[in-house]
Enzyme design. Structure first.
Site, PDB file in Angstrom:
ATOM      1  N   GLU A 243       6.723 -37.866  16.305  1.00 31.71           N
ATOM      2  CA  GLU A 243       6.883 -38.949  15.341  1.00 31.71           C
ATOM      3  C   GLU A 243       8.354 -39.353  15.304  1.00 31.71           C
ATOM      4  OE1 GLU A 243       5.667 -38.115  11.321  1.00 31.71           O
ATOM      5  OE2 GLU A 243       5.686 -40.224  10.787  1.00 31.71           O
TER       6      GLU A 243
ATOM      7  N   GLY B 158      12.413 -31.991   8.025  1.00 36.06           N
ATOM      8  CA  GLY B 158      11.924 -30.778   7.377  1.00 36.06           C
ATOM      9  C   GLY B 158      10.793 -30.119   8.141  1.00 36.06           C
TER      10      GLY B 158
ATOM     11  N   GLU C 123       3.607 -32.730  10.693  1.00 30.82           N
ATOM     12  CA  GLU C 123       2.196 -32.439  10.403  1.00 30.82           C
ATOM     13  C   GLU C 123       1.267 -32.505  11.610  1.00 30.82           C
ATOM     14  OE1 GLU C 123       3.892 -35.268   9.325  1.00 30.82           O
ATOM     15  OE2 GLU C 123       2.594 -37.033   9.443  1.00 30.82           O
ATOM     16  N   ASN C 124       1.743 -32.294  12.834  1.00 26.78           N
ATOM     17  CA  ASN C 124       0.888 -32.363  14.026  1.00 26.78           C
ATOM     18  C   ASN C 124      -0.472 -31.695  13.783  1.00 26.78           C
ATOM     19  OD1 ASN C 124       3.402 -33.123  15.424  1.00 26.78           O
ATOM     20  ND2 ASN C 124       3.871 -30.952  15.158  1.00 26.78           N
TER      21      ASN C 124
ATOM     22  N   HIS D 206       3.143 -30.226   1.665  1.00 30.34           N
ATOM     23  CA  HIS D 206       3.255 -31.608   2.155  1.00 30.34           C
ATOM     24  C   HIS D 206       2.583 -31.746   3.525  1.00 30.34           C
ATOM     25  CE1 HIS D 206       5.340 -35.556   2.602  1.00 30.34           C
ATOM     26  NE2 HIS D 206       5.300 -35.227   3.884  1.00 30.34           N
ATOM     27  N   GLU D 207       2.950 -30.879   4.445  1.00 27.33           N
ATOM     28  CA  GLU D 207       2.393 -30.993   5.801  1.00 27.33           C
ATOM     29  C   GLU D 207       0.897 -30.706   5.788  1.00 27.33           C
ATOM     30  OE1 GLU D 207       4.452 -32.502   7.535  1.00 27.33           O
ATOM     31  OE2 GLU D 207       6.231 -31.949   6.381  1.00 27.33           O
TER      32      GLU D 207
ATOM     33  N   HIS E 172      -1.026 -33.709   4.593  1.00 30.27           N
ATOM     34  CA  HIS E 172      -1.107 -34.769   5.596  1.00 30.27           C
ATOM     35  C   HIS E 172      -2.395 -34.693   6.413  1.00 30.27           C
ATOM     36  CE1 HIS E 172       2.379 -37.303   5.582  1.00 30.27           C
ATOM     37  NE2 HIS E 172       3.268 -36.359   5.860  1.00 30.27           N
TER      38      HIS E 172
ATOM     39  N   GLU F 118       3.220 -41.403   3.795  1.00 33.08           N
ATOM     40  CA  GLU F 118       4.312 -40.605   3.223  1.00 33.08           C
ATOM     41  C   GLU F 118       4.412 -40.713   1.705  1.00 33.08           C
ATOM     42  OE1 GLU F 118       5.432 -38.294   4.743  1.00 33.08           O
ATOM     43  OE2 GLU F 118       5.165 -38.789   6.858  1.00 33.08           O
TER      44      GLU F 118
HETATM   45  N1  TRP Z   1       6.078 -36.863   9.183  1.00 32.33           N
HETATM   46  C1  TRP Z   1       7.077 -35.893   8.847  1.00 32.33           C
HETATM   47  C2  TRP Z   1       6.864 -35.559   7.401  1.00 32.33           C
HETATM   48  O1  TRP Z   1       7.044 -36.313   6.537  1.00 32.33           O
HETATM   49  C3  TRP Z   1       8.480 -36.389   9.018  1.00 32.33           C
HETATM   50  C4  TRP Z   1       9.149 -36.090  10.303  1.00 32.33           C
HETATM   51  C5  TRP Z   1       9.309 -34.901  10.869  1.00 32.33           C
HETATM   52  C6  TRP Z   1       9.831 -37.005  11.122  1.00 32.33           C
HETATM   53  N2  TRP Z   1      10.053 -35.018  11.987  1.00 32.33           N
HETATM   54  C7  TRP Z   1      10.396 -36.283  12.170  1.00 32.33           C
HETATM   55  C8  TRP Z   1      10.039 -38.353  11.082  1.00 32.33           C
HETATM   56  C9  TRP Z   1      11.156 -36.893  13.147  1.00 32.33           C
HETATM   57  C10 TRP Z   1      10.790 -38.981  12.063  1.00 32.33           C
HETATM   58  C11 TRP Z   1      11.339 -38.252  13.099  1.00 32.33           C
HETATM   59  O2  TRP Z   1       6.438 -34.529   7.065  1.00 32.33           O
HETATM   60 ZN    ZN Z   2       5.293 -36.514   5.447  1.00 30.42          ZN
END
Ligand code: TRP
Ligand code: ZN
Length: 871
Positions: free
Chosen positions: A129, A269, A272-273, A305-306, A309, A328
């Site tokens: 992402e 942080g 959420e793969n 949070h993850e 998702h 988000e």
């Molecule tokens: N989707 C992730 C979250 O909110 C955010 C995220 C993690 C992200 N790594 C990233 C966004 C790298 C952009 C680039 O939990």
């Molecule tokens: Zn997120």
């Protein structure tokens, strides 16, 4: 990374469905010492939603890929059949359905951007992402393209006994030369940004969770060898999150396996793969000895949070990146509600609002201001912002406030029913909420369209005995590209105190029964609300729990604020009254606080500290002077030098005047709960501000004998903040004890950069050469540079401009190494138009210097260009 392509602006209004979809994605990763080969077989079909007349050439995204071979329906493609550009691969002759096979070579060991496939302390991991998948293979790298993935990973068995990807393992076996493979299948279609791969040799904490329908899910938490004793809390947080999402939203986990891998080098942080979350170690590793109470809360929040998702983000994802807040904002709201249920709701709410005021209000008033659903971007990574995330969560929270818990749940249920398995828009979410509750929220949509922080001006008029009127007026300042604003729908939660400082019942019509609190909903620019109450005069408690993300203006007297601070039954507003009281004084035109002002505050603090009803966590929040960043974030024009002087004056006064009180709190409060530790350490901080020589031994003893990181670090911090303290022997003592714990080293670095001493910048620069520092590790950059810039406000803004030059130097260095982190730091300059003309000139000089670089990344370009443009 950077390229010679000119930055291109993408607009939300230009959205068109992808002409092609990828039904199946079959990937082979062959990991070798110096490179990785990625073979991708894609089953491509025409998108049924596409209504263009002709089939256009297919344009696949691909960045920094060395193309080894390319086949279409099994035939080698001639050079003339395709065109490879810097960021795309264009294939001219294609049909409605076809199979495309490409082999590319990539260099994970050289990838310092931490986007795509990269290595972190000996293991491979991915971050896709927002648009990182295109650094792995040629693909339609946009979230509406959802595909069923099969992945086979091959690598050296001794070095990489673990080969992980999304979904379920379906095959494994031995290969020649000491190599092995594992194959994975993910039964849920997903966009490329949710793809993940990990290869390494890791320790694993295992557990299980039985879902509400009785299915057993295996939980696996992978960490670097030797860290298993720091995993239990993260695992418990995961289990608590799974349970909470079932109870609160009826959402059950859908695979038989849930994996989390912690890595030290990570831009954000966590991620959420699907079925394979990848986390920054900061949000996994925690035990009492190495992590503070705040760290534990962070782990619990990010794990949740993850996990959340999986439904809000993965099962239902975003159609395009302009819709990012769809997943988000909603998921932050969900993790906030979870934390409110796990911890104290009021403390949690106060923390949330501090972020909005310090960071989001700042963003909203600067050159990067954007609605929670942005209209354009150059680099998507720049839009993972406090606006999209945290203001986005505030917008969802307003829906929750307007509909109540039951109505909100109905809307969520409908949203899941309608859109499971789809890539949708913010509009689809609002529609589900409206339809489930029979509402028309045309006006509410302005929260998605308009940037800027609304200002809500209120006054209270007395019409007759027992009859009052709240006159409300809203406005919203212009933001770049948005001159005129329409009114917002504002839920305003209110209550009242009488003139003796007691909460009173009131009614909205003169024959209604009295209530303690009500929700007023403002839908126009100007609106009045009648209030009936048997009282001579009233003190309104407005915008309780921060019911809308606005700046409130009401001309409270100091006495009124003091009475709200002493007795507002809404704990959030009680805290807020104290903050407003101090903010008014600190931001007024005067160059010094008067004796009267100071005694209003110290008297109010005494009342708070002696209040037997109030818990210690809320007490410590209440007696904290508003942070400089928050004061700067909330105003448009800041006299920095005057603000620094008054801020310091207030803290020193409170330290000295209440010294005995702090001392007795320090000695009588047990350190058993996080609230106790917090209050006790707040007392220690004030004592040290009052007299750091006299109390030094106390701090030193605390550091030496603490059995938990909260107390040990609090002591280190006050020591390092004392005059010349960053040179103290206790810094060395802490280092010797913790030098093998990376995350504790981050805290050690940060503790040393926030001292107000003029000479601190030299020390900060010296830390950049410390053997435990690495410019390639984002946590370290945040611990030293980020902490100095955001946490040492007075020295970052040193009038010589040396702080600005330092930040620009680092941005220039990071522009090549990690553009995403560089751009994040560059945003720290965005507030510059609020300051005096000398500082403005100094910052502008640095922005111009950065902008003139050759090979400026799109990420940094977008930030500095916008910062220089706005006038
Ligand atoms: N989707 C992730 C979250 O909110 C955010 C995220 C993690 C992200 N790594 C990233 C966004 C790298 C952009 C680039 O939990
Ligand atoms: Zn997120």
């Amino acid at each position: 990374m950077y390229s010679t392509e000119k930055p291109v602006v993408k607009y939300r209004k230009d959205y068109q469905p992808s002409q092609y979809l990828i039904k199946n994605t079959n990937l082979l990763f062959q990991l070798f010492d110096d490179y990785t080969l990625v073979t991708s077989e894609l089953k491509i079909t025409r998108n049924p939603l596409d209504n263009r007349e002709t089939l256009l050439p297919i344009e696949l995204d691909g960045v920094e890929l060395e193309l080894v071979s390319i086949h279409l329906d099994g035939q080698v493609l001639d050079d003339s059949d395709y065109e490879k550009r810097a960021h795309t691969l264009i294939i001219n002759k294609v049909s409605e359905t076809f199979n495309l096979t490409t082999v590319v070579k990539i260099l994970p060991h050289k990838n310092t951007s931490l986007e795509g496939l990269y290595t972190s302390s000996g293991k491979y991991c991915t971050q896709c992402e927002a648009e990182g998948f295109r650094k792995i293979t040629f693909y339609l790298d946009r979230p509406e393209v959802m595909s069923e993935f099969t992945v086979r990973i091959e690598g050296d068995k001794a070095k990489y006994p673990l080969l992980l990807s999304n979904g379920n393992p379906v095959d494994r076996g031995e290969l020649t030369d000491g190599r092995h493979f594992v194959a994975w299948h993910d039964p849920f279609v997903k966009p490329s940004y949710l793809f993940a791969l990990v290869a390494g040799d890791l320790d694993c904490l295992e557990d299980t969770f039985t879902t509400m329908s009785g299915r057993e899910v295996k939980l696996e938490l992978y960490v670097d060898k030797g860290k298993l004793d720091q995993c239990r809390f993260a695992m418990d947080s995961l289990i608590a999150s799974m349970k909470w999402d079932e109870q609160e939203f009826g959402r059950e986990y859908d695979l038989d396996l849930y994996m989390i891998v912690a890595v030290s080098d990570f831009n954000m942080g966590a991620m959420e793969n699907k079925g394979l979350n990848i986390f920054n170690t900061k949000y996994v590793l925690a035990n009492k000895k190495t992590a503070t109470d705040a760290d534990f809360e962070g782990v619990e929040r990010v794990i949740a949070h993850e996990y959340f998702h999986n439904w809000t983000g993965n099962r239902i994802t975003c159609r395009d990146w302009f819709q990012l807040s769809l997943k988000e904002g909603l998921t932050v709201f969900r993790d906030q509600k979870f934390s409110e249920d796990m911890q104290s709701a009021a403390v949690e709410r106060i923390d949330q609002v501090k972020i909005i005021r310090a960071a989001q209000f700042a963003e909203d008033s600067g050159p990067m201001a954007h609605p929670i659903r942005p209209d354009s971007y150059i680099e998507m990574n720049n839009f993972y912002t406090v606006t999209v995330y945290n203001k986005g969560a505030e917008v969802i929270r307003m829906m929750h406030t307007l509909l109540g818990k039951t109505g909100f749940r109905k809307g969520m249920d409908l949203y899941f029913d309608r859109h499971d398995g789809q890539a949708v828009t913010c509009e689809d979410f609002i529609k589900a909420m409206e339809d489930a509750n029979g509402k028309d929220w045309s006006l509410f949509r302005n929260w998605y369209r308009q940037a800027g922080t609304p200002v809500l001006k209120v006054d209270l008029e007395k019409l007759a005995d027992g009859h009052f009127r709240l006159n409300c007026e809203q406005s919203c300042p212009a933001t770049p590209g948005q001159e005129h604003k329409n009114p917002f729908m504002l839920p305003i939660k209110v209550g009242f105190l009488n003139n003796t400082g007691h909460p009173v019942k009131f009614a909205e019509t003169n024959d209604a029964a009295g209530v303690d609190e009500t929700l007023l909903v403002m839908t126009e620019t100007k609106q009045s609300f009648d209030i009936y109450c048997e009282s001579d005069s009233l003190v309104p408690s407005l915008l309780r729990d921060f019911s809308s993300p606005v700046k409130l203006e009401y001309s409270y007297t100091q006495e009124e604020l003091a009475s709200l601070f002493a007795a507002d039954p809404n704990p959030f507003n009680r805290w807020d009254a104290g903050q407003t009281l101090m903010t008014q004084m600190l931001m007024s035109e005067t160059s010094k606080l008067t004796e009267d002002e100071l005694s209003v505050v110290d008297n109010a603090f005494i009342k708070i500290l002696n209040d037997e009803e109030l818990d210690n966590a809320l007490k410590s929040l209440a007696v904290m002077v508003p942070e400089l960043n928050s004061l700067i974030g909330m105003s448009d024009n800041v006299k920095l030098d005057q603000l620094f002087a008054k801020h310091k004056q207030l803290k020193v006064h409170l330290g000295e005047k209440l010294e005995h009180t702090w001392f007795s709190i320090y000695n009588t409060t047990s350190g058993d709960t996080s609230g106790d530790r917090w209050l006790r350490n707040t007392a220690l901080r004030y004592m040290m501000i009052a007299n750091d020589e006299q109390h030094f031994e106390l701090a030193a003893t605390q550091q030496t004998h603490a059995d938990n990181m909260t107390d040990e670090l609090a002591a280190l911090q006050v020591i390092a903040n004392a005059s010349e303290g960053y040179r103290s022997e206790y810094i060395e003592q802490f280092y010797q004890k913790w030098k093998e714990e990376e995350l504790v080293m981050d805290k050690w670095f940060t503790a040393q950069v926030v001292n107000d001493d003029e000479a601190i910048l030299e020390h900060v620069k010296a830390l950049l050469n410390h053997e435990k520092f690495s410019i390639e590790n984002p946590n370290k950059v945040r611990a030293v540079v980020g902490a100095f810039v955001a946490g040492n406000t007075s020295q970052f803004h040193n009038p010589t401009g040396q702080g600005y030059e330092f930040l620009a130097d680092i941005i220039i260095q990071l522009n090549k190494i990690n553009p995403q982190i560089a751009a994040g730091l560059a945003k720290q300059f965005n507030q510059w138009r609020k300051f005096d003309s000398k500082r403005q000139a100094l910052i502008q000089e640095q922005l111009v210097r950065i902008k003139s670089l050759d090979n400026l990344s799109n990420d940094v370009f977008e930030v500095v260009d916008k910062s220089l443009q706005m006038s």
